[in-house]
Design an enzyme around this catalytic site. Structure first.
Site, PDB file in Angstrom:
ATOM      1  N   GLU A 183       0.817  -1.214   0.000  1.00 57.43           N
ATOM      2  CA  GLU A 183       0.000   0.000   0.000  1.00 57.43           C
ATOM      3  C   GLU A 183       0.851   1.264   0.000  1.00 57.43           C
ATOM      4  O   GLU A 183       1.848   1.352   0.720  1.00 57.43           O
ATOM      5  CB  GLU A 183      -0.902   0.006   1.235  1.00 57.43           C
TER       6      GLU A 183
ATOM      7  N   GLU B 181     -12.933   2.617   4.059  1.00 53.29           N
ATOM      8  CA  GLU B 181     -11.957   2.897   5.105  1.00 53.29           C
ATOM      9  C   GLU B 181     -12.002   4.387   5.417  1.00 53.29           C
ATOM     10  O   GLU B 181     -11.025   5.112   5.235  1.00 53.29           O
ATOM     11  CB  GLU B 181     -10.554   2.458   4.666  1.00 53.29           C
TER      12      GLU B 181
END
Length: 279
Positions: A155, A256
């Site tokens: 990520e 998220e």
């Protein structure tokens, strides 16, 4: 298409955090969702007691939701840490101790995506030394993921909020993906495209989607500014997700984002109930 064409899951480490961990899967189910993801829930322990793992597994199964994504141990997250795998010494050892535990837990619930946060730069340590350690640990993690039929996610975060994290652009994260795949020959390392983080970095999101959709193993969203629900900021999230679908991405989209000052169950009014279930 808009949001209607997407497969959404709820990140239970940022939403429903007003509830104890074991109550969050049922809360997500009550809100209409059929899939969830998690950061590593035990921030102080890469190797929690079996009873703790079993209790969370039971809560997920009893709620009737699917676990579709799980982070490896990443230190104090939320908090000052942004991963452990490139940190020499004890933190790296804690990450290694966690690999089989996290992969085993994922296997027990049919979860096929494992996210490995890279870790911050450390004062007095050569970045090249950290990168070499990271590649060693990511190679171990990729092999463990492959054994359970999972992908390993890498990520990119954002520089304003994570100034010591080295992967703060899509190209930087994809470069690590390539190094891991070259080292293992497995091809199961993939890019985690978090549209909020990339927007905070000022990246051209349509260009990122065009270049890297085929290399992407998971997508996460929050609006910007504010990291709130879609519609609370200025990102054209529906259009961006349409672009991802047109580019061939048909995987999960992780919610998220922060609920703000309201209960998490009230933070999904942007998404009709019939579009929340896993499919």
């Amino acid at each position: 298409m808009g949001f209607a064409a997407q497969r959404f899951n709820v990140n239970l480490s940022i939403l429903f955090t007003e509830l104890p961990l074991l109550e969050r899967p049922a809360a997500a189910a009550a809100a209409g969702f059929g899939a969830v993801e998690l950061w590593w829930p035990w921030v102080d322990s890469p190797t929690p007691e079996r009873s703790e793992l079993d209790a969370l597994k039971k809560a997920i199964e009893t709620a009737g939701v699917r676990l579709t994504g799980l982070n490896f141990y990443a230190g104090q997250l939320p908090g000052p840490d942004r991963g452990a795998l490139s940190i020499p010494g004890a933190e790296s050892e804690r990450f290694r101790a966690n690999i089989d535990v996290a992969a085993g837990f994922a296997r027990s619930l049919g979860c096929t995506a494992l996210n490995a946060l890279y870790g911050n730069r450390v004062d007095g340590v050569d970045p090249a030394e950290q990168d070499a350690l990271a590649l060693e640990n990511l190679t171990l993690a990729a092999r463990a993921a492959a054994e359970i039929g999972a992908v390993l996610l890498i990520e990119a975060l954002n520089k304003p909020e994570s100034p010591r994290y080295p992967l703060v652009s899509a190209p930087a994260a994809v470069e690590v993906v390539d190094r891991v795949n070259e080292a293992t020959g497995l091809g199961n390392a993939r890019f985690l495209m978090d549209l909020y983080h990339l927007s905070m970095n000022g990246e051209d999101l349509p260009s990122v989607i065009e270049r890297y959709a085929s290399r992407t193993g998971h997508v996460q969203i929050a609006d910007n500014p504010g990291r709130g629900a879609p519609g609370t900021g200025s990102l054209p999230l529906a259009d961006l997700l349409d672009g991802l679908r047109k580019a061939g991405y048909d995987g999960w989209v992780g919610l998220e984002y922060k609920a703000g000052d309201r209960p998490s169950g009230s933070a999904f009014d942007w998404l009709p109930m019939d579009q929340r279930a896993a499919r």
